[in-house]
Design a protein around this motif. Structure first.
Motif, PDB file in Angstrom:
ATOM      1  N   GLU A 102       0.830  -1.215   0.000  1.00 48.43           N
ATOM      2  CA  GLU A 102       0.000   0.000   0.000  1.00 48.43           C
ATOM      3  C   GLU A 102       0.860   1.258   0.000  1.00 48.43           C
ATOM      4  N   LEU A 103       1.902   1.265   0.809  1.00 48.66           N
ATOM      5  CA  LEU A 103       2.777   2.438   0.883  1.00 48.66           C
ATOM      6  C   LEU A 103       3.530   2.644  -0.426  1.00 48.66           C
ATOM      7  N   MET A 104       3.991   1.531  -1.038  1.00 45.90           N
ATOM      8  CA  MET A 104       4.697   1.648  -2.315  1.00 45.90           C
ATOM      9  C   MET A 104       3.764   2.185  -3.403  1.00 45.90           C
ATOM     10  N   GLN A 105       2.518   1.703  -3.404  1.00 48.62           N
ATOM     11  CA  GLN A 105       1.550   2.196  -4.377  1.00 48.62           C
ATOM     12  C   GLN A 105       1.257   3.670  -4.149  1.00 48.62           C
ATOM     13  N   SER A 106       1.160   4.064  -2.882  1.00 52.93           N
ATOM     14  CA  SER A 106       0.894   5.462  -2.564  1.00 52.93           C
ATOM     15  C   SER A 106       2.041   6.359  -3.008  1.00 52.93           C
ATOM     16  N   ILE A 107       3.266   5.897  -2.771  1.00 52.92           N
ATOM     17  CA  ILE A 107       4.442   6.673  -3.176  1.00 52.92           C
ATOM     18  C   ILE A 107       4.484   6.811  -4.697  1.00 52.92           C
ATOM     19  N   TYR A 108       4.226   5.700  -5.389  1.00 53.75           N
ATOM     20  CA  TYR A 108       4.246   5.745  -6.859  1.00 53.75           C
ATOM     21  C   TYR A 108       3.142   6.644  -7.374  1.00 53.75           C
ATOM     22  N   ARG A 109       1.940   6.509  -6.766  1.00 49.14           N
ATOM     23  CA  ARG A 109       0.820   7.323  -7.208  1.00 49.14           C
ATOM     24  C   ARG A 109       1.098   8.808  -7.017  1.00 49.14           C
ATOM     25  N   SER A 110       1.691   9.172  -5.891  1.00 49.56           N
ATOM     26  CA  SER A 110       1.992  10.579  -5.628  1.00 49.56           C
ATOM     27  C   SER A 110       3.067  11.103  -6.573  1.00 49.56           C
ATOM     28  N   ALA A 111       3.896  10.205  -7.105  1.00 54.68           N
ATOM     29  CA  ALA A 111       4.972  10.623  -8.016  1.00 54.68           C
ATOM     30  C   ALA A 111       4.460  10.889  -9.422  1.00 54.68           C
ATOM     31  N   ILE A 112       3.302  10.334  -9.778  1.00 57.32           N
ATOM     32  CA  ILE A 112       2.822  10.481 -11.156  1.00 57.32           C
ATOM     33  C   ILE A 112       1.534  11.298 -11.255  1.00 57.32           C
ATOM     34  N   THR A 113       0.965  11.706 -10.118  1.00 61.22           N
ATOM     35  CA  THR A 113      -0.289  12.454 -10.170  1.00 61.22           C
ATOM     36  C   THR A 113      -0.145  13.833  -9.542  1.00 61.22           C
ATOM     37  N   ASP A 114      -1.066  14.683  -9.902  1.00 64.00           N
ATOM     38  CA  ASP A 114      -1.143  16.025  -9.319  1.00 64.00           C
ATOM     39  C   ASP A 114      -1.866  15.941  -7.985  1.00 64.00           C
ATOM     40  N   GLY A 115      -1.299  16.544  -6.965  1.00 59.95           N
ATOM     41  CA  GLY A 115      -1.851  16.420  -5.623  1.00 59.95           C
ATOM     42  C   GLY A 115      -3.224  17.030  -5.459  1.00 59.95           C
ATOM     43  N   LEU A 116      -3.557  18.067  -6.203  1.00 60.34           N
ATOM     44  CA  LEU A 116      -4.843  18.746  -6.041  1.00 60.34           C
ATOM     45  C   LEU A 116      -5.961  18.057  -6.821  1.00 60.34           C
ATOM     46  N   THR A 117      -5.718  17.789  -8.090  1.00 58.38           N
ATOM     47  CA  THR A 117      -6.782  17.276  -8.956  1.00 58.38           C
ATOM     48  C   THR A 117      -6.829  15.755  -9.027  1.00 58.38           C
ATOM     49  N   GLY A 118      -5.728  15.099  -8.738  1.00 54.60           N
ATOM     50  CA  GLY A 118      -5.674  13.649  -8.871  1.00 54.60           C
ATOM     51  C   GLY A 118      -5.403  13.187 -10.291  1.00 54.60           C
ATOM     52  N   LEU A 119      -5.300  14.121 -11.233  1.00 54.51           N
ATOM     53  CA  LEU A 119      -4.960  13.765 -12.610  1.00 54.51           C
ATOM     54  C   LEU A 119      -3.463  13.474 -12.704  1.00 54.51           C
ATOM     55  N   PHE A 120      -3.047  12.855 -13.816  1.00 50.97           N
ATOM     56  CA  PHE A 120      -1.625  12.650 -14.028  1.00 50.97           C
ATOM     57  C   PHE A 120      -0.919  14.011 -14.063  1.00 50.97           C
ATOM     58  N   ASN A 121       0.292  14.060 -13.474  1.00 48.67           N
ATOM     59  CA  ASN A 121       1.044  15.313 -13.574  1.00 48.67           C
ATOM     60  C   ASN A 121       1.631  15.460 -14.978  1.00 48.67           C
ATOM     61  N   ARG A 122       2.168  16.616 -15.262  1.00 48.27           N
ATOM     62  CA  ARG A 122       2.625  16.924 -16.624  1.00 48.27           C
ATOM     63  C   ARG A 122       3.714  15.960 -17.083  1.00 48.27           C
ATOM     64  N   ARG A 123       4.657  15.666 -16.209  1.00 45.61           N
ATOM     65  CA  ARG A 123       5.775  14.804 -16.608  1.00 45.61           C
ATOM     66  C   ARG A 123       5.288  13.417 -17.009  1.00 45.61           C
ATOM     67  N   HIS A 124       4.406  12.841 -16.187  1.00 48.19           N
ATOM     68  CA  HIS A 124       3.945  11.485 -16.508  1.00 48.19           C
ATOM     69  C   HIS A 124       2.994  11.494 -17.705  1.00 48.19           C
ATOM     70  N   PHE A 125       2.162  12.525 -17.806  1.00 46.24           N
ATOM     71  CA  PHE A 125       1.260  12.610 -18.950  1.00 46.24           C
ATOM     72  C   PHE A 125       2.053  12.671 -20.264  1.00 46.24           C
ATOM     73  N   MET A 126       3.089  13.497 -20.284  1.00 48.42           N
ATOM     74  CA  MET A 126       3.891  13.620 -21.500  1.00 48.42           C
ATOM     75  C   MET A 126       4.651  12.328 -21.794  1.00 48.42           C
ATOM     76  N   LYS A 127       5.020  11.619 -20.753  1.00 51.36           N
ATOM     77  CA  LYS A 127       5.679  10.329 -20.947  1.00 51.36           C
ATOM     78  C   LYS A 127       4.732   9.349 -21.636  1.00 51.36           C
ATOM     79  N   LEU A 128       3.479   9.314 -21.189  1.00 52.15           N
ATOM     80  CA  LEU A 128       2.492   8.444 -21.820  1.00 52.15           C
ATOM     81  C   LEU A 128       2.196   8.907 -23.246  1.00 52.15           C
ATOM     82  N   LEU A 129       2.110  10.217 -23.435  1.00 52.38           N
ATOM     83  CA  LEU A 129       1.862  10.748 -24.773  1.00 52.38           C
ATOM     84  C   LEU A 129       2.973  10.346 -25.734  1.00 52.38           C
ATOM     85  N   ASP A 130       4.216  10.488 -25.308  1.00 57.06           N
ATOM     86  CA  ASP A 130       5.346  10.096 -26.160  1.00 57.06           C
ATOM     87  C   ASP A 130       5.308   8.608 -26.483  1.00 57.06           C
TER      88      ASP A 130
END
Length: 387
Positions: free
Chosen positions: A216-244
């Motif tokens: 659970e903690l590992m998933q939480s850490i990973y989730r916080s690394a790829i999402t925006d804390g306010l909206t819960g959407l993917f953050n810009r870095r991870h979104f662009m990684k998926l787009l590429d």
């Protein structure tokens, strides 16, 4: 498990179960130390200490089972003290896995040591010798209080109360069988084997709980690394990684770029709390509209982006659904631009195209959707679409 209960001297089961318990404790000790080296969470140190004492306890039991001799002939209750102290440490560490505890609670291990050593200290200072039965009654009382606190103060405050309650029930069953054998009648061979296995089952339950919590903690850490804390959407870095990633496979994808109209004015007039609430509302709408057909992200500030990856879905319709729902369900409107990936276009270029289309919507009235192909400079872009 206390082998002062005189289990079969000729049976290998006491040694076998003690080895199993010691092995589980060793593995848990190593896991906790490893996790502490990665996260510096105090709970892992407390649990490592608990399993160190469990490993010591079981190691002494192995010695007794193989030699048939008590480890502490002069003070037989010391083995029981180690077992009780490890139980206290284990419960404290389980709570710490899920929540912060008050500073005063950090003194509980020292208080437990003092209480467990109290009979020994009294024996040293009193002019007469205490009857051993009083020591046993005292330790039984300590055990009952520890178990009661585990059920009432630990179980309700952790994330896996049912599993831990079952583990504690196994532990209590072991105590009952132990008490019957000590103070009443000798257990049958079947019940003796059950009593020997129960502590190992309890250790295994705690191991399982720790493993789930680490995941659970590992998933939480990973989730916080790829999402925006306010909206819960993917953050810009991870979104662009998926787009590429999608763009490199030359799939038929579409990028949607959204900008909330007059967002700065909303911030200035109604405050950041209201603006954040609106931003989350718009994000939720985008997530719902892209559910199953694409992904969403926060590009920065009030700019939200999406990627339509289902080739059967028309991006114009998705963009219009988002615009209409935002206008109807929130106090703001939104300007949107979109672009379809064509051959020779990279992921970052696709996003720039959608951004330009959004700017076209923003400068020609707002609250509208624009297609990048409708812009005048589209003639400079490759014309062939990916099938």
């Amino acid at each position: 498990m206390s082998y002062e209960l005189s289990y079969w001297s000729t049976s290998p089961l006491p040694a076998i179960f003690a080895v199993c318990g010691a092995y589980i404790a060793l593995m848990m000790l190593m896991m906790c130390l490893f996790m502490y080296s990665k996260q510096r969470k105090s709970a892992y140190i407390y649990m490592a200490a608990a399993f160190f004492f469990i490993m010591t306890y079981e190691g002494l039991n192995i010695h007794s089972a193989w030699t048939g001799l008590p480890v502490f002939a002069a003070e037989p209750d010391i083995l029981r003290d180690i077992q009780l102290f490890s139980f206290v440490l284990l419960n404290i560490s389980v709570v710490m896995l899920y929540r912060k505890i008050k500073t005063m609670h950090y003194w509980l291990p020292l208080l437990s040591v003092a209480l467990l050593m109290l009979p020994l200290m009294l024996s040293s200072f009193l002019p007469f010798t205490l009857d051993p039965i009083w020591k046993k009654i005292y330790l039984e009382g300590f055990q009952l209080i520890a178990v009661y606190l585990a059920f009432t103060k630990v179980t309700p405050h952790i994330g896996q109360p049912i599993k831990y309650a079952l583990g504690l029930t196994v532990y209590v069953l072991w105590l009952i069988l132990q008490a019957i054998h000590t103070y009443s009648i000798a257990l049958s061979p079947t019940l003796q084997a059950l009593a020997l296995s129960l502590p190992v089952i309890f250790y295994s339950v705690v191991c399982f709980i720790l493993f789930i919590r680490i995941v659970e903690l590992m998933q939480s850490i990973y989730r916080s690394a790829i999402t925006d804390g306010l909206t819960g959407l993917f953050n810009r870095r991870h979104f662009m990684k998926l787009l590429d990633h999608y763009a490199s496979q030359e799939l038929k994808i579409s990028a949607i770029f959204c900008d909330i109209d007059n967002f700065k004015k909303l911030n200035d007039t109604q405050g950041h709390a209201k603006a954040d609430e609106v931003l989350k509302q718009v994000s939720r709408i985008m997530e719902e509209e892209l559910d199953g057909i694409g992904i969403t992200g926060r590009y920065g500030g009030e700019e939200l982006v999406a990627l339509v990856v289902d080739r059967r879905i028309k991006p114009a319709q998705v963009a219009e659904n988002i615009r209409a729902r935002v206008a109807e369900e929130t106090i703001v409107t939104i300007s949107i631009g979109y672009s379809v990936l064509r051959k020779g276009v990279r992921g970052d270029e696709l996003m720039k195209q959608a951004d330009k289309a959004m700017y076209q919507s923003k400068t020609t009235g707002k609250n509208k959707v624009s297609d990048y192909r409708s812009l005048r400079n589209v003639s400079t872009e490759p014309a062939e679409s990916i099938g």
